[in-house]
Design a protein around this motif. Structure first.
Motif: not given
Length: 230
Positions: A1-11, A39-47, A52-54, A25-27
């Motif tokens: 699994m990969t998570a963009d660093k920008s999600i941590s920055l967002y939080n 990743k950040i998608w439409h300004a929000h964290p999405v996996w 396909n957005p889940i 929630i992220k963890e």
């Protein structure tokens, strides 16, 4: 699994009251959906699973909104905010103790099995189609420590164990689990040891991708070192 660093920055930029909620929630998502990409998608964290957005979350007036794109078919009463046009379902959180991890884990597991095809919704002119996912019970594995995880590949590394083994600091904490394993397998645990190797040698190790190589170069540069040119 990969998570963009920008999600941590967002939080980290959220009000303190919401940081704990979003970090939990992220963890949980990263542990339960190791194959998903965040990743950040439409300004929000999405996996996403196969693009396909889940699942994702956002900050709204009512609090932190956790949304499952196909949640309307999960048969979960706690997902009490239903989409009008599509198959999404959400829940709002305002306090950390409102999160029931068992509920969240159950929905994350269901999100593998029940997926509506949002990826091609524009192509289908707004029509949603239920996907036949490739998830089976054979994808569920158990590591020697008893952690259950999902893998579609032949790799048998447990993402939960990897998360526990991840260093809190240092250059190894800045690269992915596969890249850390690649370096550990050849005995590299310090930047001094890394600087003794050529960039070509490291780049050919299984698990070292372009992103990891870029990070390793930057870490060496920051410490006044570089890969061996010989």
């Amino acid at each position: 699994m990969t998570a963009d660093k920008s999600i941590s920055l967002y939080n980290n930029q959220l009000p303190v009251a919401f940081q704990g909620i979003c970090n939990l929630i992220k963890e949980t998502i990263e542990l339960q959906l190791p194959e998903a990409k965040g990743k950040i998608w439409h300004a929000h964290p999405v996996w996403f699973l196969d693009e396909n957005p889940i699942v994702g979350y956002s900050i709204q007036k009512k609090g932190v909104r956790l949304m499952f794109w196909s949640g309307a078919d999960f048969d979960e009463t706690f997902l009490n905010v239903r989409g009008v046009k599509f198959k999404d379902a959400s829940v709002f959180y305002n306090h950390l103790n409102e999160i029931e991890i068992n509920d969240l884990n159950r929905c994350l597991n269901k999100s593998r099995i029940i997926q509506w095809d949002y990826k091609n919704i524009v192509k289908r002119k707004g029509k949603l189609v239920l996907l036949n996912t490739s998830f089976t019970s054979n994808n569920v594995r158990t590591c020697p420590r008893g952690h259950k995880y999902v893998k579609r590949s032949d790799c048998d590394s447990c993402p939960k164990c990897e998360a526990l083994l991840k260093p809190d600091s240092g250059f190894l904490s800045q690269i992915s689990a596969p890249a850390r394993r690649a370096l550990n397998n050849i005995g590299i645990t310090t930047l001094e040891q890394l600087a003794e190797c050529s960039e070509n040698y490291i780049s050919n190790l299984h698990g070292i991708g372009k992103s990891a190589l870029k990070t390793l170069n930057q870490c060496l540069q920051d410490s006044g070192k570089s890969f061996n040119k010989l």
